[in-house]
Design a protein around this motif. Structure first.
Motif, PDB file in Angstrom:
ATOM      1  N   ARG A 236     -30.456  38.589  -4.954  1.00 53.48           N
ATOM      2  CA  ARG A 236     -30.585  37.994  -6.290  1.00 53.48           C
ATOM      3  C   ARG A 236     -30.335  36.501  -6.215  1.00 53.48           C
ATOM      4  N   GLY A 237     -31.032  35.763  -7.074  1.00 53.30           N
ATOM      5  CA  GLY A 237     -30.992  34.298  -7.027  1.00 53.30           C
ATOM      6  C   GLY A 237     -29.584  33.759  -7.183  1.00 53.30           C
ATOM      7  N   ARG A 238     -29.213  32.827  -6.293  1.00 53.51           N
ATOM      8  CA  ARG A 238     -27.870  32.242  -6.334  1.00 53.51           C
ATOM      9  C   ARG A 238     -27.830  30.970  -7.169  1.00 53.51           C
ATOM     10  N   GLY A 239     -28.918  30.653  -7.874  1.00 51.70           N
ATOM     11  CA  GLY A 239     -28.927  29.449  -8.717  1.00 51.70           C
ATOM     12  C   GLY A 239     -28.188  29.659 -10.024  1.00 51.70           C
ATOM     13  N   GLY A 240     -27.741  30.862 -10.282  1.00 49.44           N
ATOM     14  CA  GLY A 240     -26.941  31.091 -11.482  1.00 49.44           C
ATOM     15  C   GLY A 240     -27.236  32.400 -12.161  1.00 49.44           C
TER      16      GLY A 240
ATOM     17  N   ILE B 127     -38.775  40.099  -6.609  1.00 51.65           N
ATOM     18  CA  ILE B 127     -39.666  40.263  -7.766  1.00 51.65           C
ATOM     19  C   ILE B 127     -40.289  38.920  -8.148  1.00 51.65           C
ATOM     20  N   LYS B 128     -39.463  37.863  -8.065  1.00 51.71           N
ATOM     21  CA  LYS B 128     -39.988  36.528  -8.362  1.00 51.71           C
ATOM     22  C   LYS B 128     -41.088  36.157  -7.370  1.00 51.71           C
ATOM     23  N   TRP B 129     -40.851  36.446  -6.102  1.00 46.51           N
ATOM     24  CA  TRP B 129     -41.854  36.138  -5.072  1.00 46.51           C
ATOM     25  C   TRP B 129     -43.150  36.897  -5.351  1.00 46.51           C
TER      26      TRP B 129
ATOM     27  N   CYS C   8     -37.361  24.136  -3.433  1.00 48.48           N
ATOM     28  CA  CYS C   8     -35.948  24.460  -3.234  1.00 48.48           C
ATOM     29  C   CYS C   8     -35.149  23.645  -4.239  1.00 48.48           C
ATOM     30  N   ASN C   9     -34.372  24.333  -5.052  1.00 46.02           N
ATOM     31  CA  ASN C   9     -33.561  23.659  -6.067  1.00 46.02           C
ATOM     32  C   ASN C   9     -32.208  23.270  -5.469  1.00 46.02           C
ATOM     33  N   ALA C  10     -32.071  21.982  -5.151  1.00 52.77           N
ATOM     34  CA  ALA C  10     -30.807  21.479  -4.612  1.00 52.77           C
ATOM     35  C   ALA C  10     -30.269  20.405  -5.552  1.00 52.77           C
ATOM     36  N   ASP C  11     -30.402  20.671  -6.847  1.00 56.89           N
ATOM     37  CA  ASP C  11     -29.960  19.660  -7.818  1.00 56.89           C
ATOM     38  C   ASP C  11     -28.442  19.682  -7.972  1.00 56.89           C
ATOM     39  N   GLU C  12     -27.872  20.863  -7.958  1.00 55.19           N
ATOM     40  CA  GLU C  12     -26.420  21.052  -8.002  1.00 55.19           C
ATOM     41  C   GLU C  12     -25.688  19.994  -8.839  1.00 55.19           C
ATOM     42  N   GLY C  13     -25.907  20.069 -10.153  1.00 55.87           N
ATOM     43  CA  GLY C  13     -25.331  19.046 -11.016  1.00 55.87           C
ATOM     44  C   GLY C  13     -23.935  19.355 -11.513  1.00 55.87           C
TER      45      GLY C  13
ATOM     46  N   CYS D 214     -31.591  18.611 -15.248  1.00 59.63           N
ATOM     47  CA  CYS D 214     -32.736  18.589 -14.336  1.00 59.63           C
ATOM     48  C   CYS D 214     -32.697  19.751 -13.352  1.00 59.63           C
ATOM     49  N   GLY D 215     -31.560  20.412 -13.222  1.00 57.59           N
ATOM     50  CA  GLY D 215     -31.486  21.600 -12.376  1.00 57.59           C
ATOM     51  C   GLY D 215     -32.154  22.792 -13.025  1.00 57.59           C
ATOM     52  N   GLU D 216     -32.350  22.734 -14.333  1.00 58.35           N
ATOM     53  CA  GLU D 216     -33.062  23.801 -15.033  1.00 58.35           C
ATOM     54  C   GLU D 216     -34.512  23.733 -14.581  1.00 58.35           C
ATOM     55  N   GLU D 217     -35.091  24.887 -14.277  1.00 56.86           N
ATOM     56  CA  GLU D 217     -36.355  24.857 -13.528  1.00 56.86           C
ATOM     57  C   GLU D 217     -37.516  24.158 -14.234  1.00 56.86           C
ATOM     58  N   THR D 218     -37.658  24.331 -15.549  1.00 57.97           N
ATOM     59  CA  THR D 218     -38.796  23.672 -16.205  1.00 57.97           C
ATOM     60  C   THR D 218     -38.576  22.157 -16.278  1.00 57.97           C
TER      61      THR D 218
ATOM     62  N   ILE E 291     -39.531  28.876  -7.387  1.00 56.06           N
ATOM     63  CA  ILE E 291     -38.387  27.978  -7.312  1.00 56.06           C
ATOM     64  C   ILE E 291     -37.134  28.789  -7.042  1.00 56.06           C
ATOM     65  N   ASN E 292     -36.466  28.439  -5.953  1.00 62.01           N
ATOM     66  CA  ASN E 292     -35.254  29.143  -5.550  1.00 62.01           C
ATOM     67  C   ASN E 292     -34.168  28.149  -5.175  1.00 62.01           C
ATOM     68  N   ASN E 293     -32.966  28.627  -5.317  1.00 59.39           N
ATOM     69  CA  ASN E 293     -31.783  27.838  -4.995  1.00 59.39           C
ATOM     70  C   ASN E 293     -31.588  27.729  -3.472  1.00 59.39           C
ATOM     71  N   VAL E 294     -30.829  26.727  -3.048  1.00 60.15           N
ATOM     72  CA  VAL E 294     -30.527  26.510  -1.625  1.00 60.15           C
ATOM     73  C   VAL E 294     -29.933  27.762  -0.982  1.00 60.15           C
ATOM     74  N   LYS E 295     -28.944  28.347  -1.660  1.00 62.85           N
ATOM     75  CA  LYS E 295     -28.271  29.516  -1.081  1.00 62.85           C
ATOM     76  C   LYS E 295     -29.224  30.699  -0.989  1.00 62.85           C
ATOM     77  N   THR E 296     -29.972  30.930  -2.059  1.00 63.72           N
ATOM     78  CA  THR E 296     -30.926  32.044  -2.052  1.00 63.72           C
ATOM     79  C   THR E 296     -31.821  31.952  -0.817  1.00 63.72           C
ATOM     80  N   LEU E 297     -32.390  30.767  -0.598  1.00 61.11           N
ATOM     81  CA  LEU E 297     -33.305  30.592   0.529  1.00 61.11           C
ATOM     82  C   LEU E 297     -32.567  30.721   1.861  1.00 61.11           C
TER      83      LEU E 297
ATOM     84  N   CYS F 280     -32.862  26.201 -23.881  1.00 65.29           N
ATOM     85  CA  CYS F 280     -32.757  26.437 -22.439  1.00 65.29           C
ATOM     86  C   CYS F 280     -31.361  26.908 -22.064  1.00 65.29           C
ATOM     87  N   GLY F 281     -31.200  27.194 -20.783  1.00 61.41           N
ATOM     88  CA  GLY F 281     -29.963  27.757 -20.288  1.00 61.41           C
ATOM     89  C   GLY F 281     -28.748  26.887 -20.533  1.00 61.41           C
ATOM     90  N   LEU F 282     -28.931  25.580 -20.648  1.00 63.58           N
ATOM     91  CA  LEU F 282     -27.762  24.722 -20.869  1.00 63.58           C
ATOM     92  C   LEU F 282     -27.115  25.068 -22.210  1.00 63.58           C
TER      93      LEU F 282
END
Ligand SMILES: Cc1cc2nc3c(=O)[nH]c(=O)nc-3n(C[C@H](O)[C@H](O)[C@H](O)COP(=O)(O)O)c2cc1C
Ligand code: SF4
Ligand code: SF4
Ligand code: FES
Lengths: 223, 639
Positions: B189-193, B200-202, B217-222, B308-312, B344-350, B525-527
């Motif tokens: 499962r995605g580690r971006g949150g 399934i996403k793939w 790869c989402n490495a925004d980590e804000g 900006c870490g939010e995917e859209t 779009i996946n998080n650093v850890k997920t990948l 959005c998620g924020l």
């Protein structure tokens, strides 16, 4: 042309084109849903005003109708306790950040906020929240109109016509968070910007943020 | 196909043989490694690294010195490891100049391994315990952090020597659908949150019509307290890169992006080096390892806004537009970058992906819990003794994480709450300590996995102030697009600020709760959807603290400045000492005719200096809430 589907809104059976956004289907069939930011011809909905919530059977939470493509057999309710609560909070939040005083506003009686209040039985004053009024300078530099940012609800109607209908692109949103506002590039007065003063933005502003100078003067006389 | 198969495998074998030879030759003589990730650098690791280099040169020693990444023991930086043939490989923590000199003189020149300041050995031996022998070791399980701090992140051969890119070789001989099946099977499962099932996403992205397709790869980590993605990129960038290449192969993408915040310059450099080296080895670029799969990656440096870490918003930002979220659906997997299907996946997920491909979905599922398999990486912060990164199996209890991995609360204080999931996470009380950490349990309790930030709070932390602190962050980071988040978080913040100042009304707590629920339900959005979590959980679990503020003007944790007063207990004050007087910046403390010290409340700015200054044998300065006149002798009876 996409295929015709049947949906039910508040118990009424309605024919619509598949994929059309629910908000427009409802409005075209005489069913009112509060809305400020939706633009009929826009490719992507902004979904920023958060007023157009409805509940749809089979969906766990209220959804914004301006983003919801209709599907055959969809059953929609525009008034539920959860919808009413979200709408009344969103509405009061907007009011908390809007310079009130309808009597002094040229948009009195044709303001969309007044329509929403009337349709949903909401008060045009703050009941639970505190005022977060902005005290921003009024831009009266154009010949024929005035921009009062303290009345703006950030719906983006003006920005959209300026970019997509007029094709000038003089205005947009600047800054982030609570500071976000409609302004010209570099936040210079309209007359010093690329604005051609065509006045299309004034036509679409749903509130008293962009108003004609003549209306303003009339208002001042009658008040 | 069979031709390519053997060609790809052969090409890799050649690479690995070379790499192994190089890495093994490193340890033929003594090797000193220094952790120089950002956390190490902050504690002076580069100076220590230079010192070793200079001294080794000066003494004419035949010793290699190498920079490595972060092992997670950030409380003990700079961390030095010495590998010397014939000795166990030992880690030394908090190495300063003095310790470094001793290690050079006693260990590198002579043969005394300085056990007295060694932390742990890397592998079992007869002389010194390993990390696994500590209580922490029982709970830790390293997958994505396994090589962090052990390999040179700037040399691809180190990664390849440890079977790096073997998963890519395996995948190039598989059908993309089978790769997706394997990831789906693993239940990663995605580690971006949010913990969305990665497979399934793939699959969604693979099946979505449209081309070209992109992977990001989402490495925004804000999140201010989180730095695990940074640590992974600085310590083992190829692991994520291999995962990204595999993802691209699986979904059918030919272009990838790494969206990394510009405030992570070291991560950016190490990523750039990694990309260059991967290209030169034929692992990235046109026809990878001689196969017919081509894929390349660009680094995009983000502006730094949290949202900006939010995917859209992230995608908008790559497109050159303002980083502002938009409504989903459409999800990026079907309409993302430039309107094309985008994974779009998080650093850890990948980073988990190569491990799953190499060792299999069943292996991955054997770790963690059935619904959240694998491990979780947390950044421990706040009042916990061992701050830093920890990787533990999902399902580990919060108690084990704080009290065994983190070694408990600092200064023998009492645990009060733990804030899990970053600024939008929730605050959980003591009764939640035995909760197993996984996506679903945390969500149910009102917190979330989020970025993996974990802040431990003790008896001195006021829960109202903590809620205000986190909301202050999210409110400032709101992009301002939608009504609930722009104005709702501001209204909530005003109420919270009033309460911490003692200006709250009894009805404020309910209004705050209602607003929090509406902002959560109504935001775009998620924020905005998660920003109210700290408020909701602190009201849910610590309502009494809110009530004390509102009804009695009292801050039970004695933290809210407006609700406390400093007082010197006459019975405890030693008349002879006057350190407190010297410590006070506003000269608010005076000596009474009877030589006792007292505070002029008018002048006191509540800076806490006197309380810190008063010697421990007296402990005469205390805080009182609510502020009130104190009768002489009153405090004595309290004792
Ligand atoms: C405000 C906000 C900030 C986010 N920041 C990050 C981030 O820094 N890194 C990240 O990987 N995901 C972040 N996300 C989640 C992403 O939108 C997205 O879900 C994630 O990158 C997907 O990757 P995953 O499936 O591997 O978890 C954020 C979401 C929100 C709402
Ligand atoms: S000025 Fe009027 S049209 Fe433009 S964003 Fe503000 S309220 Fe909307
Ligand atoms: S929830 Fe906040 S950050 Fe997200 S779109 Fe709305 S205003 Fe922007
Ligand atoms: S009209 Fe739907 S959110 Fe504004």
């Amino acid at each position: 042309m996409s295929k015709e589907v049947k949906i039910i809104i508040d118990g009424k059976e309605i024919k619509a084109r598949e994929g059309e956004k629910l908000l427009w289907v409802a409005l075209d069939n005489g069913i009112y849903i509060p809305h400020l930011c939706a633009k009929r011809d826009a490719e992507k909905p902004d979904a920023s005003c958060r007023l157009c919530f409805v509940e749809v059977e089979g969906m766990p939470n209220p959804v914004t109708s301006c983003t919801l493509p209709v599907k055959d057999g969809m059953v929609v309710r525009t008034r539920t306790p959860r919808v009413d609560r979200l709408v009344s909070t969103a509405f009061e939040l907007l009011l908390s950040n809007h310079r009130l005083g309808c009597g002094k506003c040229p948009k009195n009686r044709s303001c969309e906020l007044q329509t929403i209040a009337k349709e949903r039985g909401l008060k045009l004053k703050l009941t639970r929240l505190r005022p977060l009024e902005r005290d921003l300078p009024v831009d009266d530099s154009p010949q024929g109109f005035i921009y009062d940012p303290s009345r703006c609800v950030l719906c983006g109607q003006c920005v959209w016509v300026c970019h997509n209908k007029v094709g000038v692109g003089a205005i947009g949103f600047v800054r982030r968070g609570i500071e976000r506002k409609m302004a010209t590039f570099g936040e210079v007065p309209l007359a010093e910007s690329r604005c051609t003063q065509c006045g299309e933005c004034v036509e679409v502003c749903p509130v008293g943020a962009l108003t004609k100078k003549e209306e303003d003067e009339k208002q001042a006389e009658s008040a | 196909m069979s031709v390519t198969r053997s060609e790809v495998a052969k090409a890799y074998e050649k690479l690995q043989t070379q790499a192994k030879k190089k890495v093994e030759s490193l340890k033929e003589k003594p090797l000193v490694t220094v952790g120089t990730a950002t956390c190490g650098r902050a504690s002076g690791a580069l100076e220590i690294f230079n010192l070793f280099q200079e001294e080794i040169k000066k003494n004419g020693l035949d010793v290699n010195v190498m920079e490595v990444g972060c092992m997670g023991h950030c409380y003990a930086e700079p961390l030095v490891t010495i590998y010397k043939p014939g000795f166990p490989s030992l880690c030394y923590g908090s190495v300063d100049e003095g310790k470094a000199q001793r290690l050079i003189n006693d260990y590198l020149i002579n043969d005394d391994p300085c056990f007295e300041f060694a932390m742990a050995a890397l592998e079992p031996n007869d002389f010194f315990p390993t990390f696994a022998d500590y209580p922490r070791g029982v709970y830790e399980y390293k997958i994505v952090m396994e090589l962090c701090g052990l390999i040179n992140p700037e040399d691809i051969d180190h990664y390849i020597a440890h079977d790096g890119y073997a998963a890519l070789v395996k995948v190039l001989n598989m059908d993309p659908d089978d790769v997706i099946e394997e990831i789906k099977n693993s239940k990663l499962r995605g580690r971006g949150g949010a913990g969305f099932p990665t497979g399934i996403k793939w699959e969604l992205c693979r099946k979505a019509p449209g081309s070209p397709k992109y992977v990001i790869c989402n490495a925004d980590e804000g999140d201010p307290g989180a730095f695990m993605d940074r640590a992974l990129l600085e310590s083992n960038p190829h692991q994520m890169l291999e995962g990204l290449i595999i993802a691209a192969y699986a979904v059918g993408a030919s272009q990838g992006y790494i969206y990394v915040r510009a405030e992570y310059p070291l991560a950016v450099t190490r990523l750039q080096t990694a990309l260059d080296q991967a290209r030169s080895k034929g692992l990235l670029g046109d026809s990878i390892l001689g196969s017919d799969f081509s894929f390349d990656v660009k680094i995009f440096q983000g502006s730094g806004a949290f949202v900006c870490g939010e995917e859209t918003a992230l995608i908008a930002s790559i497109e050159g537009k303002p980083g502002i979220p938009s409504h989903r659906p459409p999800y990026p997997a079907t309409q993302g970058l430039h309107g094309k299907p985008t994974l779009i996946n998080n650093v850890k997920t990948l980073s988990y992906v190569p491990h799953i491909i190499r060792k299999g979905a069943e292996w991955f599922k054997s770790i963690g819990t059935p619904e959240s398999p694998g491990t979780a990486v947390f950044a421990l912060a706040g009042k916990v003794k061992n701050t830093g990164l920890a990787e533990v199996p999902m399902g580990t209890t919060i108690r084990d994480l704080i009290f065994y991995v983190g070694d408990g609360i600092r200064d023998e204080k009492k645990f009060k709450a733990v804030q899990i999931g970053g600024p939008s996470g929730g605050c959980l009380p003591e009764s939640a300590l035995d909760l197993p950490i996984d996506f679903d349990s945390l969500q149910e309790a009102g917190a979330m996995m989020g970025s993996g930030g974990l802040v431990v709070l003790d008896e001195d932390d006021c829960m109202v102030e903590i809620a205000r602190f986190f909301l202050d962050f999210t409110q400032k980071e709101s992009c301002g697009k939608c009504t609930f988040c722009r104005l709702g978080t501001k209204q909530m913040l005003e109420i919270l600020t009033d309460i911490t100042k003692g200006k709250g009304n009894p009805e404020d707590i309910d209004l705050l709760w209602e607003l929090a629920e509406d902002v959560k339900a109504g935001s775009l959005c998620g924020l905005g959807k998660t920003a109210p979590n700290p408020v909701l959980t602190t009201i849910r679990y610590f309502r009494d603290e809110y009530e004390a503020h509102v009804n009695e003007g009292r801050c039970p944790a004695l933290m809210c400045k407006d609700l406390i007063m400093y007082y010197i207990i006459p019975e405890k004050c030693s008349k002879l000492c006057d350190v407190c007087i010297g410590s006070c910046p506003t000269e608010a403390i005076y000596t009474r005719p009877d030589m006792l010290k007292a505070i002029d409340q008018e002048k006191c700015v509540k800076c806490n200096s006197c309380l810190v200054a008063c010697p421990p044998q007296y402990k005469a300065v205390i805080k009182i809430s609510p502020p009130r006149p104190v009768e002489e002798g009153e405090m004595k009876q309290d004792e």
